[in-house]
Design a protein around this motif. Sequence first.
Motif, PDB file in Angstrom:
ATOM      1  N   ASP A   2       0.852  -1.186   0.000  1.00 11.15           N
ATOM      2  CA  ASP A   2       0.000   0.000   0.000  1.00 11.15           C
ATOM      3  C   ASP A   2       0.888   1.236   0.000  1.00 11.15           C
ATOM      4  N   ILE A   3       0.703   2.117  -0.963  1.00 10.20           N
ATOM      5  CA  ILE A   3       1.465   3.370  -1.011  1.00 10.20           C
ATOM      6  C   ILE A   3       0.604   4.493  -0.461  1.00 10.20           C
ATOM      7  N   VAL A   4       1.092   5.133   0.576  1.00  5.58           N
ATOM      8  CA  VAL A   4       0.358   6.178   1.284  1.00  5.58           C
ATOM      9  C   VAL A   4       1.078   7.508   1.066  1.00  5.58           C
ATOM     10  N   ALA A   5       0.436   8.440   0.408  1.00 13.28           N
ATOM     11  CA  ALA A   5       1.018   9.753   0.147  1.00 13.28           C
ATOM     12  C   ALA A   5       0.865  10.634   1.377  1.00 13.28           C
ATOM     13  N   THR A   6       1.980  11.177   1.839  1.00 15.75           N
ATOM     14  CA  THR A   6       1.956  11.992   3.044  1.00 15.75           C
ATOM     15  C   THR A   6       3.155  12.932   3.045  1.00 15.75           C
ATOM     16  N   THR A   7       3.324  13.675   4.133  1.00 12.33           N
ATOM     17  CA  THR A   7       4.477  14.572   4.288  1.00 12.33           C
ATOM     18  C   THR A   7       4.877  14.630   5.757  1.00 12.33           C
ATOM     19  N   PRO A   8       6.069  15.180   6.044  1.00 14.40           N
ATOM     20  CA  PRO A   8       6.463  15.370   7.440  1.00 14.40           C
ATOM     21  C   PRO A   8       5.882  16.639   8.065  1.00 14.40           C
ATOM     22  N   GLY A   9       5.051  17.381   7.318  1.00 13.36           N
ATOM     23  CA  GLY A   9       4.444  18.589   7.877  1.00 13.36           C
ATOM     24  C   GLY A   9       5.368  19.784   7.848  1.00 13.36           C
ATOM     25  N   LEU A  10       5.097  20.751   8.756  1.00 13.87           N
ATOM     26  CA  LEU A  10       5.809  22.026   8.835  1.00 13.87           C
ATOM     27  C   LEU A  10       5.816  22.728   7.482  1.00 13.87           C
ATOM     28  N   TYR A  11       4.680  23.301   7.162  1.00 17.37           N
ATOM     29  CA  TYR A  11       4.457  23.910   5.858  1.00 17.37           C
ATOM     30  C   TYR A  11       4.765  25.410   5.864  1.00 17.37           C
ATOM     31  N   PRO A  12       5.016  25.967   4.675  1.00 23.07           N
ATOM     32  CA  PRO A  12       5.167  27.425   4.591  1.00 23.07           C
ATOM     33  C   PRO A  12       3.850  28.114   4.915  1.00 23.07           C
ATOM     34  N   LEU A  13       3.949  29.242   5.570  1.00 27.38           N
ATOM     35  CA  LEU A  13       2.757  30.014   5.927  1.00 27.38           C
ATOM     36  C   LEU A  13       2.100  30.532   4.654  1.00 27.38           C
ATOM     37  N   PRO A  14       0.784  30.343   4.478  1.00 27.52           N
ATOM     38  CA  PRO A  14       0.122  30.886   3.284  1.00 27.52           C
ATOM     39  C   PRO A  14       0.362  32.388   3.159  1.00 27.52           C
ATOM     40  N   ASP A  15       0.409  32.876   1.932  1.00 24.24           N
ATOM     41  CA  ASP A  15       0.738  34.285   1.696  1.00 24.24           C
ATOM     42  C   ASP A  15      -0.208  35.218   2.433  1.00 24.24           C
ATOM     43  N   PHE A  16      -1.497  34.930   2.411  1.00 23.06           N
ATOM     44  CA  PHE A  16      -2.446  35.829   3.066  1.00 23.06           C
ATOM     45  C   PHE A  16      -2.181  35.894   4.568  1.00 23.06           C
TER      46      PHE A  16
END
Length: 329
Positions: A2-16
């Motif tokens: 099973d391939i699970v798409a994910t990330t380690p988090g800590l995202y850039p703050l949205p521009d707004f």
Amino acid sequence: MDIVATTPGLYPLPDFAREELANLKGHQKGDLISGDESEEIQAVYREAREDLVAAQRDAGLDRVVEGQARWDDMLAHPLAVHDSVSTEGIVRYFDNNNFYREPVVEGDLDFSGDVAAELEAAAELTDDLQAVLPGPYTLADLATDEYYGDEADFLAAIADFLAGEAEAFPDVETLFLLEPSLATNAPGDGADERASEAIDAVASAVDTEVVVQPYWGALEEKVYAHVLDADIDAVGFDLVTEHEQNLYNAQEYGTTDSVSLGLVDGQNTLVEDPETVRERVDWFVDNTHGDPETVYASSNTELFYLPVNKFHEKLEVLGAAADLEEVKA
């Protein structure tokens, strides 16, 4: 598999959100958790959370993180907001151009609940929630101890603190423990075993899939072997930074039943295509022993280094790659 798409988090703050926070007088790093924040600041972060969760859902990710928009101090955040910790001078975050406030532990690390509160809010937005925490070894590495007085005792206290925080989490599908320091500042003899025991203490506090994700290199062989001793479901491999040594570790010492693969470069604006990402999955699986139960297909590092538009494109690549059939190079 099973391939699970994910990330380690800590995202850039949205521009707004970045613009609105800059315009709010008196906003300082960490204001949201000081207890004195304005409703305006709280509203901006709520909207940022909604935006980041929606971006992951739109990209087709299988696991959705809260986004950690409030984590101005990156992986040091859980300590930086604690009542027993003072934040002092600005410190370079590993070996790059990002910085965090040095957390100095001056008292007992009792329960905080900060991350659990974020996850409770995120749980209202998605059913596929993934929690993110710094691993205990990395958090201890980023901090300064002026209370416990012993390196081993301090690591154990950090592990107990993180375990207590994790116990308060709402139901989550997975927990990613981010451990870059295991690769960049490897523990020596004795300390490597203690690092594994600390990871085990945090992992044992939750009833969910636990992934330990090192990055910025491969683990030394002995460190890797000790990490495998911890009660975890998946160990991570940064295939962007050091694919050959990571492959060697997996071949020589085996892996956990599931694995997490850093396949997309979290620090480079060059956007990979889904076929390339899937080829990297197949290459790793074909060259290691057995067929993993789950492959967590991820970026190799946090994504806050990226411009917002590139961040969105990287999410879309991961979501698309997980849906591809096997690609043979």
